[in-house]
Write a protein that holds these residues in place. Sequence first.
Motif, PDB file in Angstrom:
ATOM      1  N   GLU A  81       0.827  -1.199   0.000  1.00  0.00           N
ATOM      2  CA  GLU A  81       0.000   0.000   0.000  1.00  0.00           C
ATOM      3  C   GLU A  81       0.865   1.254   0.000  1.00  0.00           C
ATOM      4  N   SER A 182      -3.919  -8.449  -3.366  1.00  0.00           N
ATOM      5  CA  SER A 182      -3.134  -8.503  -4.611  1.00  0.00           C
ATOM      6  C   SER A 182      -1.810  -9.231  -4.417  1.00  0.00           C
ATOM      7  N   ASN A 275     -14.422  -6.196  -4.822  1.00  0.00           N
ATOM      8  CA  ASN A 275     -15.318  -5.068  -4.565  1.00  0.00           C
ATOM      9  C   ASN A 275     -15.865  -5.093  -3.146  1.00  0.00           C
ATOM     10  N   ARG A 278     -13.128  -3.982  -0.760  1.00  0.00           N
ATOM     11  CA  ARG A 278     -12.801  -2.552  -0.841  1.00  0.00           C
ATOM     12  C   ARG A 278     -13.535  -1.742   0.220  1.00  0.00           C
ATOM     13  N   ASN A 279     -14.731  -2.176   0.581  1.00  0.00           N
ATOM     14  CA  ASN A 279     -15.529  -1.399   1.538  1.00  0.00           C
ATOM     15  C   ASN A 279     -15.478  -1.940   2.964  1.00  0.00           C
ATOM     16  N   LEU A 280     -14.498  -2.761   3.255  1.00  0.00           N
ATOM     17  CA  LEU A 280     -14.385  -3.291   4.616  1.00  0.00           C
ATOM     18  C   LEU A 280     -13.901  -2.205   5.571  1.00  0.00           C
ATOM     19  N   SER A 281     -14.300  -2.330   6.810  1.00  0.00           N
ATOM     20  CA  SER A 281     -13.915  -1.341   7.824  1.00  0.00           C
ATOM     21  C   SER A 281     -12.398  -1.245   7.965  1.00  0.00           C
ATOM     22  N   ASN A 282     -11.941  -0.015   8.215  1.00  0.00           N
ATOM     23  CA  ASN A 282     -10.507   0.182   8.473  1.00  0.00           C
ATOM     24  C   ASN A 282     -10.060  -0.650   9.670  1.00  0.00           C
ATOM     25  N   ARG A 288      -7.325  -4.910   1.529  1.00  0.00           N
ATOM     26  CA  ARG A 288      -8.355  -4.336   0.654  1.00  0.00           C
ATOM     27  C   ARG A 288      -7.892  -4.088  -0.774  1.00  0.00           C
ATOM     28  N   THR A 289      -6.780  -4.716  -1.161  1.00  0.00           N
ATOM     29  CA  THR A 289      -6.340  -4.559  -2.545  1.00  0.00           C
ATOM     30  C   THR A 289      -6.986  -5.656  -3.387  1.00  0.00           C
ATOM     31  N   PRO A 290      -7.214  -5.380  -4.685  1.00  0.00           N
ATOM     32  CA  PRO A 290      -7.958  -6.341  -5.504  1.00  0.00           C
ATOM     33  C   PRO A 290      -7.241  -7.685  -5.658  1.00  0.00           C
TER      34      PRO A 290
ATOM     35  N   ASP B  98     -14.856   5.355   8.407  1.00  0.00           N
ATOM     36  CA  ASP B  98     -13.955   4.353   8.955  1.00  0.00           C
ATOM     37  C   ASP B  98     -14.538   2.947   8.778  1.00  0.00           C
ATOM     38  N   GLN B  99     -15.796   2.812   9.186  1.00  0.00           N
ATOM     39  CA  GLN B  99     -16.421   1.467   9.175  1.00  0.00           C
ATOM     40  C   GLN B  99     -16.659   0.926   7.776  1.00  0.00           C
ATOM     41  N   GLN B 100     -16.917   1.823   6.823  1.00  0.00           N
ATOM     42  CA  GLN B 100     -17.135   1.340   5.463  1.00  0.00           C
ATOM     43  C   GLN B 100     -15.869   1.469   4.620  1.00  0.00           C
ATOM     44  N   GLY B 101     -14.771   1.763   5.277  1.00  0.00           N
ATOM     45  CA  GLY B 101     -13.479   1.834   4.583  1.00  0.00           C
ATOM     46  C   GLY B 101     -13.466   2.855   3.461  1.00  0.00           C
ATOM     47  N   ALA B 133     -12.481  -0.120  -8.701  1.00  0.00           N
ATOM     48  CA  ALA B 133     -11.891  -1.412  -8.326  1.00  0.00           C
ATOM     49  C   ALA B 133     -10.406  -1.316  -7.982  1.00  0.00           C
ATOM     50  N   GLU B 135      -6.923  -0.060  -6.046  1.00  0.00           N
ATOM     51  CA  GLU B 135      -6.649   0.173  -4.631  1.00  0.00           C
ATOM     52  C   GLU B 135      -6.539   1.666  -4.337  1.00  0.00           C
ATOM     53  N   THR B 137      -4.412   3.763  -3.207  1.00  0.00           N
ATOM     54  CA  THR B 137      -3.260   4.597  -3.551  1.00  0.00           C
ATOM     55  C   THR B 137      -3.231   4.990  -5.015  1.00  0.00           C
TER      56      THR B 137
END
Lengths: 390, 350
Positions: A81, A182, A275, A278-282, A288-290, B98-101, B133, B135, B137
């Motif tokens: 990242e 990834s 996908n 990608r929307n998972l909580s921090n 969270r990379t494809p 935060d929760q939904q990234g 889709a 990442e 960065t």
Amino acid sequence: MQIIQTNSKDLKKKLHLSGYGVMNLNCYNWQLFPAKRNDIDFERAVLELNYQIDDQWKLVSELEIEHGGTGVTLEFDPLEEFGEFEYEVEKGGEIWLEQFNIRYHFNTDVNISFGRVKVPFGLSNFFDEPDEYRTNQLPEMENVILPTNWTEYGILLNGIFRKHLHWYLGVVAGLDGSAFNSANFIKRGNQRRFETVNAEDIAGVIRLDYKFNDNNHLGISGYFGNTRNNRPKPDLQQNAFLALFEAHTALKWNLFSVQIISLFGQLQNSEAVSNANRNLSNNLNVKRTPVGKQAFGASLEFGFQVSELIKKGMKNKLFMFGRYDYYDTQFATEGSIFNNPRWERNAIAFGFNYLPTHWLILKGQYSKQIIGIAVNKYQETMSLGFGFIL
Amino acid sequence: MKYLKSIFVLLSIFNFISCSKDSIKPAVDYSDVLSNSTNQVIINTYKDLNDKSKLLLIAIDQLKSNTSTGNLELARLAWRNSRIPWEQSEGFLFGPVDQQGIDPSIDSWPVNVVDLDAVMASPDVLNKTYVDALEGTLKGFHTIEYLLFGENGNKQLAEFNTRQFEYLSACTQSLNGSTQQLFDAWRTEGQNFGKNLIEAGKVSSIYPSQKSALQELVDGMITIADEVANGKINDPFVQSDILKEESRFSANSKADFADNIRSIKNIYLGSLDGSGSIAGFYTLLHQSKVSLHQKIVNQIEAAIAAIESIPGTFTTAITLNRPAIQFSQDQVRALQLTLESELKPFIDTF
């Protein structure tokens, strides 16, 4: 090797304690990340404690202490990242009860194990003690794609058919697709993040090894299971079946030894998995990379026992080795997922193993990784380390 | 007997005092503070962010269809404008962001130039779905900034190509998607996350008490003060490394830092206009701890003023005006210390 000394003859007979460990000094010269600092890694110390309850029953356990400590480690990952700090929290800190299972011995041909069992897949899971692989770190290709020392909760049958055919058949808890990424394909899907392991999806694993003798064998293994329902939340609508196959051989001939493995993996609906991830909580602390649709890897290691040339039957053993790894964790991607060339990697390594005694092994190697980008693609690493086997 | 009687009387008086103390103390209701923080500050800031990011898309599409120096400058201005509400939202990086990234898709730093080059060199069609889709960065504010301003902040029109315009447009559409998702997650007509703060203490809220909701807010303020002082300013400053400076391409760093402190100010005052005319976090102190209230207000203003008065850009100041950076860092650290050591313990007593 048994090191417990006790007056109780019975206990001594039943209890079997062994262990091994690895420590390395690594010096880096990475073009893409010139500021990468040299480091010392107490990679792991493992204690194996087995208890033979009676002729049929046996308790098998393996306690692994990773990176010489406990608790939470903060990792800095420059490549995945581009410089994100990352907390790596493993269950119970980094002391990890890797194996804990009960084995029932039906007869010489069939055993059943249940509990936390070693997944019979790949080559390095079977050659994981420091004198069983030549490189300083665990074999690269497998260690990038597959969970390190892969164990899962499940039931495993194994046995021998017609003297040479060793077989394994298992049902284990499936992987969690939320941690696929990834750089490592499915590696991080090995559930370790929560107090309990989700067991909505189970996976089947099969392995066949033809052993000519103790030193020479060739074999195949396969793993198949869904990775959707073991996610922390039900946030994926489609199935995400994963299939992994590998073929391997380990041969020793006179002073030479060769280990070869080729591995292929395919993930169903990898775009949907990416996908959802990608929307998972921090807070979940996943990459969270494809994730790729397919991963492919192959490696070849060639060893030569030099000490036998110097003096036949020499007690101190010296091996020289060379190794080549090719792997691409995004061998193919699905739909609109960018197939990032950075995840195609070639690596060469060569070095030595020196065993002044049978329980100590000193290792040194030079390795060069070539990542699949146009410029700044070389990553050189020098490693010096030692392992012990008790 | 006499003694017993005295003891009984004494106990009764004691009991009366302690009981009356309890019964006199009114149940304090902080719902107006929580409601203003949510509706006036948080939701309005996210609305502003969403509106400004749409204006950024319009400006970029205009530049794409009519490539001119004027349109380039307008696009750059639109980028700066949309940056304001985002930075002013960093004092409350909790909840859906935060929760939904969502935040990695909006504000990942540094830009992943290696992979960006690979994307540009690929034959892939560049549209919103594709960028979605990718990442974090490879998208968001800083990738857009890098493409608009260039590595050294002086990118010329001749250096733009068709594929870059396509990527800029797709990337901004993806940013719009994220800001819309964030706004929808908070507002009443959407997923209504704001309800959790407003109704804190009720069963309908994820916050078991109003106190825990106030603690969430004060933790948010502390986090961003720490981030500005000990991350955003400290890393490039101490290491004398401009590559560590966020928003370097656009020379927008000082504005970013000041807006981060304004995010603290907005939550503290409960409004975006800086007036403090309605109930806000400050109300909690205003009645009982006037001196602490005044201290916080002064420190907020001092920090903003110190950041904004750093001469030149932050990049040039790293070498030319180090005392000014040091001074601004000290001001932010002083504010952080007050929030941590005085405001937070005070809230913890509620």
